[in-house]
Motif scaffolding. Sequence first.
Motif, mmCIF file in Angstrom:
data_model
loop_
_atom_site.group_PDB
_atom_site.id
_atom_site.type_symbol
_atom_site.label_atom_id
_atom_site.label_comp_id
_atom_site.label_asym_id
_atom_site.label_seq_id
_atom_site.Cartn_x
_atom_site.Cartn_y
_atom_site.Cartn_z
ATOM 1 N N LEU A 103 70.070 -15.780 36.740
ATOM 2 C CA LEU A 103 70.986 -14.697 37.113
ATOM 3 C C LEU A 103 70.278 -13.354 37.109
ATOM 4 O O LEU A 103 70.543 -12.487 37.954
ATOM 5 N N ALA A 104 69.360 -13.177 36.168
ATOM 6 C CA ALA A 104 68.610 -11.924 36.112
ATOM 7 C C ALA A 104 67.735 -11.787 37.351
ATOM 8 O O ALA A 104 67.649 -10.705 37.955
ATOM 9 N N LEU A 106 68.261 -13.144 40.224
ATOM 10 C CA LEU A 106 69.181 -12.900 41.339
ATOM 11 C C LEU A 106 69.566 -11.418 41.386
ATOM 12 O O LEU A 106 69.588 -10.800 42.458
ATOM 13 N N SER A 107 69.825 -10.855 40.227
ATOM 14 C CA SER A 107 70.169 -9.436 40.162
ATOM 15 C C SER A 107 69.010 -8.604 40.679
ATOM 16 O O SER A 107 69.209 -7.650 41.448
ATOM 17 N N TYR A 110 68.940 -8.682 44.396
ATOM 18 C CA TYR A 110 69.971 -7.845 45.029
ATOM 19 C C TYR A 110 69.655 -6.359 44.895
ATOM 20 O O TYR A 110 69.994 -5.574 45.774
ATOM 21 N N ILE A 111 69.013 -5.984 43.801
ATOM 22 C CA ILE A 111 68.649 -4.574 43.640
ATOM 23 C C ILE A 111 67.708 -4.169 44.781
ATOM 24 O O ILE A 111 67.878 -3.140 45.422
ATOM 25 N N LEU A 113 67.382 -5.621 47.654
ATOM 26 C CA LEU A 113 68.137 -5.672 48.906
ATOM 27 C C LEU A 113 68.905 -4.376 49.102
ATOM 28 O O LEU A 113 68.988 -3.821 50.190
ATOM 29 N N LYS A 114 69.450 -3.913 48.016
ATOM 30 C CA LYS A 114 70.276 -2.712 48.027
ATOM 31 C C LYS A 114 69.419 -1.485 48.356
ATOM 32 O O LYS A 114 69.831 -0.612 49.129
#
Lengths: 115, 824
Positions: A103-104, A106-107, A110-111, A113-114
């Motif tokens: 999960l970390a 994945l986070s 996404y960071i 990506l953002k």
Amino acid sequence: MKNLFSILVIAVLCCAMQWFLPWWVIIFPCAFVGFFVGEKDGYKAFLRGFIGVFLVWISYALIRSLANDHLLANRMSLLIFKLKAPYLLMVVSAIIGGLTGGLAALSGFYIRLKL
Amino acid sequence: MAKARYTTAKLIASAATTLLIVIALSKNWGDLPPFGTLLDPFQGCWQNAEPKQALENSLALPDLNEPVKVLYDANRSPHIFANTEHDLYYVQGYLTARDRLWQMELQTHAAAGRVSEILGSKAIAFDRKQRRKGMVLAAQRSLTAINANPISKNMVQSYADGVNAYISQLSHKQLPLEYKLLNYQPEAWTTLKTALLLKIMADDLSGYSNDVAYTNALTQFGRTTFDKMFPDFQDYISPIIPRGTPFDFTGDLNDTITPKVDTTQFLHSVANVILPSTHRLYSTKPEMPIGSNNWAVGPSKTKDGYPILCGDPHLKLSLPSIWYEIQLTLNGKSVNGASLPGAPGIIIGFNDSCAWSMTNAERDVRDFYTIKFKDATQKEYWLDGRWQKTTQTIETLLVRNHSPVYDTVFTTQFGIVVYDKSFHEEGQPKNTAVDWIAQRASNEVMTIYLLNKAANYADYAKALTWYQSPAQNFVFACKNKDIAIWQQGCFPIKFYEQGKFIQPGDNSKLTWHKFIPTNENPHILNPERGFVSSANQQPTDSTYPYYYYGDYYEYRSLRINKVLENATNITIEDMKHLQHDNYNLWVEDFKNQLSVLFPNQKLGKTIFTIPGKTAFTTDLFTGWNMENTAQNPYTAFYRIWYENLAELVFGDEFSKAKVRLDLPNRDVFIKKIMTDSTFALTDNCTTKQIETMPQLVIESFAATVKKYDSLVQKGQEKWADYRHSQIGHLAKLDAFSVPISGDGEGNSVNALTGDHGPSWKMVVELKPETEAYGIFPGGQSGNPGSYYYDNRISKWDKGEYDRLYVFKPTDDAKASAIQLFTKK
């Protein structure tokens, strides 16, 4: 190659940091790798985090337990699962680490990506 | 735009889930541990998976004066070689903490009424009771006494420094497993904690009293029946001081302070304040939970002509074990044996010249006084004809996950008011102060110190003068061939029946004024019979000049003394056998009484036909050798029969009374009450006709057959299965507990019950080169993940021993591991 490299980085960093720090420090190397090792799909980032931590945790638990003839693992699994299942305890331990690491990662993915 | 928003949502979701998992797995949920922290292989429980050989070769510690060498034997018991007392107790503290830290802290937290800090609000009632018993006050007073003597002060301080040297270098990964499970941290050790540990032992061994049950029994059943149930003396006892031994003092009986008061005149007024109970408060299993054996045989009785000393204290069997085996050598002088984690020195053991062990004295040293308060504020109480002030203290209980709880506690001249308007228990009296000898300042650490160094009888006697609580029977043997026993403790001089019943707290004459001098406590050196022994029985016959009473159990002492009287050419093996003796003396008595109740009849053929579904291989009455072996099917039958019979005799009156009542002890019931046709409670008070003992015996037999048959059907009639013993983990975790299935029964010498039994067994022959054996049901380590957590249990369960070697500092070859401690 990317996969193997990511997993290796996660594993090495986790080992080094966890030697001195609480278990949840695994989120930093995982997020770091998820961030920097570019990927199109999130699930790949997750799997790298999961596998990296899972492998480290299960290997180290196995090393500790074998040297101890599973004395502790037998008692702890009896306490938690009401049955003598040292390997189950190792797998459950590793899943906890793996899930958190995944999960970390994945986070981290996404960071990036953002940004 | 939409895609960016979508990514933000995913980021928030994944980051939040990560964070939630981390938080959720790092904290306790009720009784559940923090699984992430716990299962982390780097810091969590996997670090407690200790390899069999896991000792560092050398360690540098602050505060050491000189290097200290430690050799370990096969059981990993440390043998410490030091040159100063400070270093010796410092390293003892360090090593004990390394192996038993969690237990040391838990026991002292329990003593101090601080369990709520670990377990939360469910322990509040327990903690309040501990504070109201005066445990902390008692420990503080004793610490003052300990610190008043430079030797004992240095001893407890060095030990504390050693414990703290261990705690201060402890990282999370090395924390004992239980801290990780319950998710808390150890605090620094203090000298007060050593005092608290000694007080929790005092509570365990002397923190009970029969005042309430006796008051109820006398009120309900009258004097004749009461005296039959709870006699001060019996004619069948085999006391610690052999019958007929003259006492060379008259006792301080004519003193003017101690009044002669008939305490029963207050009986009805005090009985009125006892709270009733709605459920059954009595038990028909009258087994002594805590008891012990010790004896020493003199040179005239042994094969080699040297004394042999034996000791086996019976305490609650727990893991980590209550005892920690250790050798302490100071400048070449050694003492070996069992220490208590939390206290310096050796409690039961032997040195280069002598050996000693202890059993509990069982005398009543805890008295109840009912207090009359002026009003609900409890600020004043009635004493000696006027209202006098109570003192108030506010106890603060820190409670985990809860705001602190405050308890206002009042103190009178009689002691702390345990029960009052804000604290009551079913079956206990209202507004009652309790005086307890353990609350008086005493320095038992000096006794330990002096006994550890004792070279002869005079040294032993001097060591005992320091000893006050909990009163013990100290058995002693020396290489100069002396053997001795001494019942030592601080005993108030009591007038007849003082403190046997609840007393009114309005008369200061009823407090304790004077105490029996040490040299007038029961003791004997080299008795004619060639041995000394004790097993929690009555200490003397009725010629002892002072009045006393206690809750004595006689069967073990009757058996031990009979065996020792008949024994000659005794060897160490004989003594090991006696410690593991499983002969059931009470069944022998029980059968004899059946023959009295049913004379001229063949019990098995005519009266009691043997049940159909039994597992008996021979006749119930004549076939069994009365050994309480693990696999025999008879012990369970007799035990159930005994309980059924006791229930028929007492259950009707006890249930009707609805107050706290105790059954008489097993020996009183079997030897006296069973054949006493005038005993008033034998008749069933709920029926019109008169029942007699033979009728009840037959009725209870039928009920026993029924229950026994159901056991046979379930395959649980074998004694070990019925007794169902286990050595329980201190936090009541079954996964860390170990079931045991050996021989033994509560009233045989090998006094194993469901959860109590010989917690340390030692046999020492005091020949020129001491030969000693010992064992305890557990191991040196308190870590459930260690090989040494329970490695000695199976041997103990079989009645086997380990040789206790006195190591020399040069015995490297005999050692399983060597450690060198140096100054940091």
